[in-house]
Structures are given as C-alpha cells and as structure tokens.
Scaffold this motif. Structure first.
Motif, mmCIF file in Angstrom:
data_model
loop_
_atom_site.group_PDB
_atom_site.id
_atom_site.type_symbol
_atom_site.label_atom_id
_atom_site.label_comp_id
_atom_site.label_asym_id
_atom_site.label_seq_id
_atom_site.Cartn_x
_atom_site.Cartn_y
_atom_site.Cartn_z
ATOM 1 N N GLY A 145 0.817 -1.157 -0.010
ATOM 2 C CA GLY A 145 -0.022 0.056 0.137
ATOM 3 C C GLY A 145 0.711 1.275 -0.113
ATOM 4 N N GLY A 146 0.220 2.417 -0.478
ATOM 5 C CA GLY A 146 0.777 3.404 -0.216
ATOM 6 C C GLY A 146 0.184 4.676 -1.221
ATOM 7 N N LYS A 147 0.807 5.611 -1.822
ATOM 8 C CA LYS A 147 0.591 6.608 -2.626
ATOM 9 C C LYS A 147 0.841 6.380 -4.084
ATOM 10 C CE LYS A 147 -1.641 9.527 0.237
ATOM 11 N NZ LYS A 147 -3.127 9.916 0.122
ATOM 12 N N ILE A 148 0.326 6.802 -4.969
ATOM 13 C CA ILE A 148 0.535 6.556 -6.498
ATOM 14 C C ILE A 148 1.152 8.034 -6.797
ATOM 15 C CG2 ILE A 148 -0.440 6.244 -8.647
ATOM 16 C CD1 ILE A 148 -0.531 3.911 -7.075
ATOM 17 N N SER A 149 2.207 7.837 -7.603
ATOM 18 C CA SER A 149 2.926 9.047 -8.223
ATOM 19 C C SER A 149 3.360 8.748 -9.714
ATOM 20 C CB SER A 149 3.857 9.694 -7.488
ATOM 21 O OG SER A 149 4.975 8.811 -7.627
ATOM 22 N N ASN A 150 3.737 9.981 -10.826
ATOM 23 C CA ASN A 150 4.275 9.717 -11.944
ATOM 24 C C ASN A 150 3.405 8.491 -12.740
ATOM 25 O OD1 ASN A 150 6.356 11.089 -11.223
ATOM 26 N ND2 ASN A 150 7.400 9.466 -10.263
ATOM 27 N N ALA A 151 1.980 8.662 -12.696
ATOM 28 C CA ALA A 151 1.376 7.894 -13.487
ATOM 29 C C ALA A 151 1.207 8.240 -15.110
ATOM 30 C CB ALA A 151 -0.026 8.013 -13.218
ATOM 31 N N ASN A 152 1.451 7.152 -15.827
ATOM 32 C CA ASN A 152 1.365 7.483 -17.358
ATOM 33 C C ASN A 152 0.703 6.270 -18.053
ATOM 34 O OD1 ASN A 152 3.722 9.527 -17.894
ATOM 35 N ND2 ASN A 152 4.623 8.090 -16.318
ATOM 36 N N THR A 153 -0.060 6.725 -19.008
ATOM 37 C CA THR A 153 -0.804 5.861 -20.110
ATOM 38 C C THR A 153 -0.061 5.981 -21.375
ATOM 39 O OG1 THR A 153 -2.826 6.205 -18.667
ATOM 40 C CG2 THR A 153 -3.069 5.231 -21.024
ATOM 41 N N TYR A 154 0.147 4.836 -22.005
ATOM 42 C CA TYR A 154 0.856 4.638 -23.455
ATOM 43 C C TYR A 154 -0.327 4.577 -24.510
ATOM 44 C CZ TYR A 154 4.502 4.503 -19.881
ATOM 45 O OH TYR A 154 5.481 4.777 -18.990
ATOM 46 N N SER A 155 0.454 4.704 -25.572
ATOM 47 C CA SER A 155 -0.607 4.488 -26.824
ATOM 48 C C SER A 155 -1.017 3.157 -26.925
ATOM 49 C CB SER A 155 0.388 4.782 -28.019
ATOM 50 O OG SER A 155 1.513 3.871 -28.128
ATOM 51 N N ASP A 156 -0.453 1.961 -26.452
ATOM 52 C CA ASP A 156 -1.146 0.525 -26.325
ATOM 53 C C ASP A 156 -1.889 0.259 -25.403
ATOM 54 O OD1 ASP A 156 0.953 0.778 -24.486
ATOM 55 O OD2 ASP A 156 1.806 -1.068 -25.185
ATOM 56 N N ASN A 157 -2.351 1.280 -24.547
ATOM 57 C CA ASN A 157 -3.174 1.302 -23.391
ATOM 58 C C ASN A 157 -2.541 0.675 -22.204
ATOM 59 O OD1 ASN A 157 -5.839 1.981 -22.554
ATOM 60 N ND2 ASN A 157 -6.401 -0.183 -22.297
ATOM 61 N N SER A 158 -1.317 0.564 -22.044
ATOM 62 C CA SER A 158 -0.592 0.006 -20.920
ATOM 63 C C SER A 158 -0.576 1.381 -20.074
ATOM 64 C CB SER A 158 0.746 -0.615 -21.316
ATOM 65 O OG SER A 158 1.680 0.526 -21.966
ATOM 66 N N PHE A 159 -0.066 1.007 -19.040
ATOM 67 C CA PHE A 159 -0.216 2.081 -17.706
ATOM 68 C C PHE A 159 1.128 1.485 -16.755
ATOM 69 C CE2 PHE A 159 -1.358 3.222 -13.511
ATOM 70 C CZ PHE A 159 -1.609 4.527 -13.736
ATOM 71 N N SER A 160 1.618 2.902 -16.390
ATOM 72 C CA SER A 160 2.834 2.620 -15.427
ATOM 73 C C SER A 160 2.431 3.722 -14.464
ATOM 74 C CB SER A 160 4.102 2.729 -15.922
ATOM 75 O OG SER A 160 4.579 3.970 -16.657
ATOM 76 N N CYS A 161 3.188 3.486 -13.314
ATOM 77 C CA CYS A 161 3.299 4.356 -12.137
ATOM 78 C C CYS A 161 4.299 3.973 -11.004
ATOM 79 C CB CYS A 161 1.833 4.644 -11.552
ATOM 80 S SG CYS A 161 1.116 3.100 -10.542
ATOM 81 N N ASP A 162 4.674 4.909 -10.200
ATOM 82 C CA ASP A 162 5.515 4.757 -9.018
ATOM 83 C C ASP A 162 4.449 4.389 -7.959
ATOM 84 O OD1 ASP A 162 7.854 4.672 -10.594
ATOM 85 O OD2 ASP A 162 8.106 7.052 -10.166
ATOM 86 N N LEU A 163 4.830 3.552 -6.930
ATOM 87 C CA LEU A 163 4.079 3.212 -5.566
ATOM 88 C C LEU A 163 5.056 3.649 -4.896
ATOM 89 C CD1 LEU A 163 1.503 2.256 -4.249
ATOM 90 C CD2 LEU A 163 2.829 0.073 -3.975
ATOM 91 N N LEU A 164 4.503 4.906 -3.786
ATOM 92 C CA LEU A 164 5.370 5.113 -2.866
ATOM 93 C C LEU A 164 4.986 4.339 -1.616
ATOM 94 C CD1 LEU A 164 5.083 9.093 -3.322
ATOM 95 C CD2 LEU A 164 6.878 7.429 -4.425
ATOM 96 N N VAL A 165 5.737 3.418 -1.007
ATOM 97 C CA VAL A 165 5.399 2.433 -0.228
ATOM 98 C C VAL A 165 5.365 2.793 1.004
ATOM 99 C CG1 VAL A 165 5.738 0.004 0.606
ATOM 100 C CG2 VAL A 165 5.880 0.590 -1.716
ATOM 101 N N GLY A 166 3.981 2.538 1.738
ATOM 102 C CA GLY A 166 4.290 3.040 3.154
ATOM 103 C C GLY A 166 2.603 3.092 3.601
ATOM 104 N N ASP A 167 2.335 3.598 4.718
ATOM 105 C CA ASP A 167 0.937 3.983 5.305
ATOM 106 C C ASP A 167 0.410 4.915 4.352
ATOM 107 O OD1 ASP A 167 2.008 6.287 6.114
ATOM 108 O OD2 ASP A 167 1.924 5.599 8.258
#
Length: 364
Positions: free
Chosen positions: A289-311
């Motif tokens: 669990g944690g917070k989401i940052s740097n979310a990106n959606t790409y042309s092939d509908n894939s998705f990436s993000c960074d998970l800041l792990v913590g409470d």
C-alpha cells in the motif's frame, strides 16, 4: 443440532423473509460485534428490504473488517446504481470482474450501465424490482423448490440412501496436484550439489542437506496453498549450486503456482526484504500500500506508475517501486491505494507487474 443465528438468517433471506432475518440479526448485535459475515448479511437483507441507508451503513462496517469480498462489492455497487451514480457503481463491478472474470452479475450489470445507464431507466427498474438482479445473489427460493419437488421427495431420499449408504471416507489434506513425478530420486537426494563449481558462480552455496530441505519445503508449502513461500524456496534452489536436474524440477513446480487475489495472498514479503534480496523474491506476489505518483498511460493502453510504499499518509515511508499494468486500471491518483503485483526484474531493477488495485471509495 441447533443452528447459529447467521445460518438461520441466511435461510430466511433465501426464502425472501427479509424482515424476520433483519429482526433476528439485530437482536444478536452484542454477540456478533465486529463480525464480517454478520454485517454483510444485515447489509444484504436491508438492501433487498429497501432500507438503503441501513444497508450502506452495514456494508461500510463490513468493509472495515475485510477489504475485498464479491458479495460486499456487489452490494455496494447496487446502492450506487440505485442512486444513479453509475461511474462509482462501475468501479465496483469492474473490481468484481477483475477478481472473478466470470462473475455473471457483474458482467450483466456492466452491460446494463453501458446500454441503459440513464437515470430514468434506473428509476423504472428500481420501481419494478428488476434492479434486484444486480444485487448479491440469494439463490433459489427453497419454498418454491419444495413446492415443485415435494411429490418426488420420498423417491429421491430413497435413491440417495441406496447410493450413499456406505459413503467413502472423505480425503483429508487432498493434494492440489499430483506432484509425484517431481519427487527427488535417491541419487538426487544423496548427491544434490553440482560437482564442478569451477566454471560457474552461485548466489547461494548450500549443503546437500540444505538443498533437500528447501526442495521438500517448496513441495510442502505448495500443498498448504502458500505459493509465495514455495517460490522463495524455488528461488533459493535456482540461484544455488544444486544439481541441474533439481533446478529443472523446481522450475516445473513453479508452473503450478496460482495467481492470488487480495483475500488469498499469503507470506507477503516486505519492501525492505525485497530491496535487500531481490533475487530471492522474484515472481513472488505482494500486496503493498501507499500513494501513486508519476502515472503514465501509453498508446498501447498500458499503464505505469510509481508506488510510494508506506501507510496511507506516508508517515511511515519505505521506498518507491515502479508498477506496470498491461491495461489502464481503475485508479484515482490522489488517493491511497493497495496494489497486487508480481515482483519482476528488468535491466537489474525491480518492478511490479500489476494485477489489481484496491482503493476505498471512502478515502478522502
């Protein structure tokens, strides 16, 4: 044998006697305080009885105890659908579909929202009671069944007794799969280490006894439905000086491991454990669990993000890990989240192959 109140209440609900089920359950509040099934049954009974406010309250109490349950998600989705909040209802139905791809209720509800999701249509379905087909299912009403099959009941009982008068004893601890072909041979047990260690290097140098123990542990953990623990033992073997034939058997064993969900995942490694020894936890599943940052959606509908792990508030921050999804998940970036993902490696760096995301709709 005396039945407990939850069993009796569920039977009353299947008979569509919701008022009596609610009355019985509410009279047992002192006994079942903080019991998930108790709050869930009360919520479903109130939903069918038309008491939406009470249903919502009981569902919220249930969610505080258990994050993900198909019946709970369907119940809360139905409340939002009744109110015309189709976007929020859709989030819940999609989460059900992620956890149970073949769930008929979620599939039909999603199609209804897609084709008939206007508020006027929803009001008409609420008025006629047709909206109940998207509620958590109760099963067939036993009163109707008995009215149909009563003339045949005596005959069926006779057949049942005749067929099962000498029932076979149930199997205890039945194997998930027949892994007899993966048992080590006597030669492998006695000489489990590679003999020539001059041409290759290993992360873990184990004794003959340790290799045998870790391989047997992997088999045992698999039968106990502890696939993460089994994967760790497999990784020890694959990165050790064990015989090639033992490594091959360990790789075959890993193909039997199942994809978990938020409710079934066990033996979850911590962020620090994975960071300090990534090769040991490759292909394990985590629920971080944690917070989401740097979310990106790409042309092939894939998705990436960074998970800041913590409470949830990141007062206890452990570190950051990249997460990659094949398709864009239903996710709200500013809210805390739990991500179910598989530990993977690319160019020497750890990332998660995202499987599912959980975010409470009550998170502010």
């Amino acid at each position: 044998m005396t039945k407990d109140s939850l069993t009796i209440a569920w039977h009353e609900m299947k008979r569509r006697h919701f008022a009596s089920a609610i009355q019985l359950l509410e009279s047992r509040s002192d006994i079942y305080e903080e019991n998930f099934e108790y709050y869930l049954l009360l919520g479903i009974a109130c939903l069918y009885a038309g008491d939406i406010g009470s249903a919502s309250s009981y569902f919220q109490k249930a969610r505080k105890i258990k994050l993900v349950d198909t019946r709970l998600l369907l119940g809360q989705a139905a409340i939002f659908l009744r109110r015309g909040e189709t976007n929020r209802a859709l989030q819940y139905y999609l989460e059900v579909k992620d956890n149970e791809p073949g769930n008929k209720t979620a599939i039909e509800a999603i199609e209804f929202i897609r084709t008939h999701g206007d508020y006027d249509k929803i009001c008409r379905w609420v008025d006629t009671g047709r909206i109940e087909q998207f509620y958590p299912q109760l099963g067939v009403n036993p009163d109707k069944v008995s009215a149909i099959v009563l003339p045949l009941f005596a005959c069926l009982v006779g057949c049942f007794v005749a067929l099962f008068i000498f029932p076979a004893k149930p199997k205890i601890n039945q194997s998930r799969a027949d892994l007899s072909q993966l048992e080590l041979t006597s030669e492998e047990k006695n000489s489990a280490k590679e003999k020539d260690l001059t041409t290759q290097s290993f992360r873990y140098v184990l004794t003959n006894k340790e290799i045998n123990k870790k391989y047997n542990n992997a088999l045992q953990y698999f039968q106990e439905n502890r696939d993460n623990a089994a994967q760790v033992e497999v990784n020890y073997i694959l990165n050790s000086d064990a015989l090639l034939s033992i490594k091959q058997k360990a790789q075959v064993l890993a193909t039997y491991f199942e994809v978990p969900n938020f409710n079934t995942i066990t033996d979850v490694p911590t962020f620090s454990e994975v960071k300090n020894n990534p090769y040991l936890y490759l292909d394990c599943w985590v629920d971080w669990g944690g917070k989401i940052s740097n979310a990106n959606t790409y042309s092939d509908n894939s998705f990436s993000c960074d998970l800041l792990v913590g409470d949830d508030s990141l007062l206890h921050y452990e570190g950051s890990v990249n997460v990659k999804f094949d398709a864009v998940p239903s996710i709200i970036g500013e809210q805390s989240a739990r991500i179910l993902g598989k530990i993977s490696m690319e160019d020497g760096s750890i990332f998660l192959k995202g499987r599912a995301v959980y975010q409470s709709v009550y998170d502010k």
